[in-house]
Design a protein around this motif. Sequence first.
Motif, PDB file in Angstrom:
ATOM      1  N   UNK A 255      13.977  15.622  -6.979  1.00  0.00           N
ATOM      2  CA  UNK A 255      14.360  14.291  -6.362  1.00  0.00           C
ATOM      3  C   UNK A 255      13.913  14.617  -4.859  1.00  0.00           C
ATOM      4  N   UNK A 256      14.570  15.770  -4.380  1.00  0.00           N
ATOM      5  CA  UNK A 256      14.587  15.775  -2.858  1.00  0.00           C
ATOM      6  C   UNK A 256      12.987  16.098  -2.329  1.00  0.00           C
ATOM      7  N   UNK A 257      12.425  16.942  -3.436  1.00  0.00           N
ATOM      8  CA  UNK A 257      10.903  16.795  -3.246  1.00  0.00           C
ATOM      9  C   UNK A 257      10.089  15.712  -3.378  1.00  0.00           C
ATOM     10  N   UNK A 258      10.368  14.708  -4.004  1.00  0.00           N
ATOM     11  CA  UNK A 258       9.747  13.497  -3.960  1.00  0.00           C
ATOM     12  C   UNK A 258      10.060  12.473  -2.857  1.00  0.00           C
TER      13      UNK A 258
ATOM     14  N   UNK B 246       0.736  -1.316  -0.065  1.00  0.00           N
ATOM     15  CA  UNK B 246       0.313  -0.038   0.105  1.00  0.00           C
ATOM     16  C   UNK B 246       1.088   1.084   0.116  1.00  0.00           C
ATOM     17  N   UNK B 247       2.199   1.032   0.156  1.00  0.00           N
ATOM     18  CA  UNK B 247       2.892   2.254   0.384  1.00  0.00           C
ATOM     19  C   UNK B 247       4.461   2.009  -0.187  1.00  0.00           C
ATOM     20  N   UNK B 248       5.069   2.925  -1.083  1.00  0.00           N
ATOM     21  CA  UNK B 248       6.409   2.685  -1.533  1.00  0.00           C
ATOM     22  C   UNK B 248       7.088   4.059  -0.769  1.00  0.00           C
ATOM     23  N   UNK B 249       8.412   3.784  -0.349  1.00  0.00           N
ATOM     24  CA  UNK B 249       8.964   4.893   0.195  1.00  0.00           C
ATOM     25  C   UNK B 249      10.432   5.054  -0.664  1.00  0.00           C
ATOM     26  N   UNK B 250      10.647   6.476  -0.855  1.00  0.00           N
ATOM     27  CA  UNK B 250      12.097   6.924  -1.465  1.00  0.00           C
ATOM     28  C   UNK B 250      12.629   7.449  -0.461  1.00  0.00           C
ATOM     29  N   UNK B 251      13.843   6.987  -0.112  1.00  0.00           N
ATOM     30  CA  UNK B 251      14.696   7.615   1.017  1.00  0.00           C
ATOM     31  C   UNK B 251      16.312   7.978   0.270  1.00  0.00           C
ATOM     32  N   UNK B 252      16.599   9.123   0.838  1.00  0.00           N
ATOM     33  CA  UNK B 252      17.983   9.652   0.188  1.00  0.00           C
ATOM     34  C   UNK B 252      18.918  10.129   1.266  1.00  0.00           C
ATOM     35  N   UNK B 253      20.150   9.560   1.369  1.00  0.00           N
ATOM     36  CA  UNK B 253      21.347   9.886   2.304  1.00  0.00           C
ATOM     37  C   UNK B 253      22.043  11.191   1.873  1.00  0.00           C
ATOM     38  N   UNK B 254      21.837  12.493   2.013  1.00  0.00           N
ATOM     39  CA  UNK B 254      22.469  13.488   1.682  1.00  0.00           C
ATOM     40  C   UNK B 254      24.039  13.467   2.144  1.00  0.00           C
ATOM     41  N   UNK B 255      24.324  12.878   3.093  1.00  0.00           N
ATOM     42  CA  UNK B 255      25.712  12.772   3.557  1.00  0.00           C
ATOM     43  C   UNK B 255      26.485  11.950   2.614  1.00  0.00           C
TER      44      UNK B 255
END
Length: 326
Positions: free
Chosen positions: A317-320, A295-304
Motif C-alpha cells: 500500500x505504501x508503494x502505491x 485526469x489524476x487520482x491520489x492516494x495519501x497516507x498519514x503514517x503518524x
Amino acid sequence: MKRREFTSLLGGAAAWPLAARAQSTAVRRIGVLMNLSENEAAAQGSVAAFRQRLHGLGWADGRNVRIETRWGAGDASLYGRYAAELVALVPDVILAATTAAVVALKGVTSIVPIVFVGVIDPVGSGLVASLARPGGNATGFSLFEYAIAAKWLELLKEIAPLVTRVAVLRDPTIAAGIGQFAAVQTVAAIDIELNALGLEKAEEIEPAIAAFAHRSNGGLIVTASGFGANHPDLLTALAARHKLPAIYPFRYFVTAGGLISYGSDLVDPFRRAADYVDRILKGEKPADLPVQAPTRYELVINLKTAKALGLTVPPTLLALADEVIE
C-alpha cells in the motif's frame, strides 16, 4: 443605461440579456460560487489555482476582468442567496463548485454560462443532457465515478484488516450520497456490517460517531459531500478520539490528521476550469464544451495517524501511495 438597470427592466437578473454584453466595457465579470468556507486552506488553494491559470491566459483581476467570489460553506440557504447575488451582477460566466452550487445557479438562470467543478454524476443530477454534448448553459469537470466509493472500502480493509463494522458518513439529501453508499455496498463482503450515517447538521456528527464506536472493530468511510467537506478537522478528530480507522475522499482530510484518502486531485479541475472560462469569454458556448472527467487520482497516507491507531501499513500500500505523511 447601466447593465444592472437594463436587467431589472427585463424582469430580473435571471434574464441575463444578451444586449447587456454589447453595452459592457472591456472589463469582463466572472462569478465564483464555492462550496467551502473562506477560511478553509483547501478552498483558498483551489481559487488561487483558478486565478493563476486565468492570469496565464491573459485575464488579470482588476485590469480586464473582475472576479466576484461567494463562499457557500455547505449551507443550502447560502447557495441560494449567493447564486441570486452573482447572477444579479450580470456576469459573463460563473464558476461553480459542487452540485449544490450548480443547482442553485440553474434555479435562477438558464442563460448565464456556468462552468462547474466537483460535480458527481452531472447527467444523473440533471445538470447536463450528456457528457459529450451538455446542452443548456452548464458544463465542466466531474469529480469521479461512483465506482471509486467501492475502492474506499477495499483500501480501508487493506490498511485495517480487523475492521468488520463500517460506518459510511453520507449526505442523504443528495443523489450522490445515495450513489456512493450503493457503490460501497456492492463490494461489502458478507462479514462486513455497513451502517449508513445520514447526517445533515454538524451537531449530529459527534453523537452519531460516538454511538457507532461503542462497539469494537469499527471503521469509518467519509463520502464526498458538501456536508463532510466542511468539517475535516471535526471528523478527523473524532476518528482519532474513538480509535476508528477512517478513509476520506480528499487529501486535505489526511493533512488534517486523517488516516488515508483516495480521490481526485481537487486543484487541477480549477486550473482546467479556467481554460473553459477563457474559451467562453472568447465566444464559445458551454453547450458545445464536453464535460471532462478527472485526469489524476491520489492516494495519501498519514503514517503518524496509523501508528497512533496501532496499524502497520502494508508495504504494498505504501508503494502505491502518491504521498506519505510522516
